[in-house]
Design an enzyme around this catalytic site. Structure first.
Site, short mmCIF file in Angstrom:
data_model
loop_
_atom_site.label_atom_id
_atom_site.label_comp_id
_atom_site.label_asym_id
_atom_site.label_seq_id
_atom_site.Cartn_x
_atom_site.Cartn_y
_atom_site.Cartn_z
N ASN A 1 0.65 -1.26 0.11
CA ASN A 1 0.00 0.13 0.08
C ASN A 1 0.77 1.26 0.00
O ASN A 1 0.18 2.23 0.26
CB ASN A 1 -0.87 -0.06 1.19
CG ASN A 1 -1.83 -1.37 1.12
OD1 ASN A 1 -1.65 -2.08 2.16
ND2 ASN A 1 -2.69 -1.49 -0.01
N ILE B 1 1.30 7.09 0.21
CA ILE B 1 0.54 6.01 1.00
C ILE B 1 -0.89 6.07 0.63
O ILE B 1 -1.54 6.90 0.53
CB ILE B 1 0.68 6.36 2.63
CG1 ILE B 1 2.12 6.62 2.96
CG2 ILE B 1 -0.03 5.30 3.24
CD1 ILE B 1 2.48 7.26 4.14
N CYS B 2 -1.23 4.67 0.46
CA CYS B 2 -2.76 4.56 0.09
C CYS B 2 -3.43 4.03 1.31
O CYS B 2 -3.21 2.68 1.79
CB CYS B 2 -2.53 3.52 -1.23
SG CYS B 2 -4.38 3.15 -1.73
N LEU B 3 -3.96 4.95 2.06
CA LEU B 3 -4.41 4.66 3.21
C LEU B 3 -5.79 5.39 3.25
O LEU B 3 -5.93 6.39 3.12
CB LEU B 3 -3.69 5.01 4.48
CG LEU B 3 -4.12 4.84 5.77
CD1 LEU B 3 -4.16 3.31 5.96
CD2 LEU B 3 -3.16 5.23 6.80
#
Length: 158
Positions: A83, A90-92
């Site tokens: 992620n 950041i893929c959050l």
């Protein structure tokens, strides 16, 4: 200390004071007193995980409309993770479509620390890491350890 402050700046200072009073375990942050909207953070890899021993640097930049919009947080250290993009982005969910002004820096950094050991390979930012994580976990762990060791050699934490 900071001169005339906007509502955004006042909220950032409030977050800073709260963070200083009760910092989450394994997370540190430093505010730039000349530019309070720019922070540096460190996340230590959680113990008893493949990330143990990691010292990961992040940058945090607050937009003019914080806390209505989330801060921009990215890894400065190289991180191999399903992620996390190679650029450090950041893929959050809480940094994107699930952001709410209830979150503060401590919540964001704690969520990122948790993401290290609990990735979401169904929403990959790094397809190679996601594939290794789901199909060849030992190879994934070797890549993570190699990344951590490269950070030590580079002195990323200095």
């Amino acid at each position: 200390m900071f001169g005339k402050m906007t509502n955004t700046d006042a909220r950032i200072v409030k977050d800073w004071k709260r963070f200083q009073a009760d910092p989450p375990p394994g997370v540190e942050a430093e505010i730039d007193v000349n530019h309070i909207r720019n922070w540096k953070a460190v996340i230590l890899g959680p113990e008893d995980s493949i990330w143990q021993g990691a010292v990961l640097l992040l940058s945090i930049d607050f937009p003019d409309n914080y806390p209505t919009k989330p801060p921009h947080v990215k890894f400065v250290s190289s991180v191999f993770h399903p992620n996390i993009y190679k650029s450090g982005e950041i893929c959050l969910d809480i940094l994107q479509n699930n952001w709410t002004s209830v979150y503060d820096v401590a919540a964001v950094l704690t969520s990122i620390q948790s993401l290290l050991t609990d990735p979401n390979p169904a929403s990959p930012a790094n397809i190679e890491a996601a594939q290794l994580f789901t199909k060849d976990e030992p190879a994934y762990e070797r890549r993570v350890r190699k990344c951590i060791e490269a950070g030590w050699a580079a002195g990323d934490w200095e």
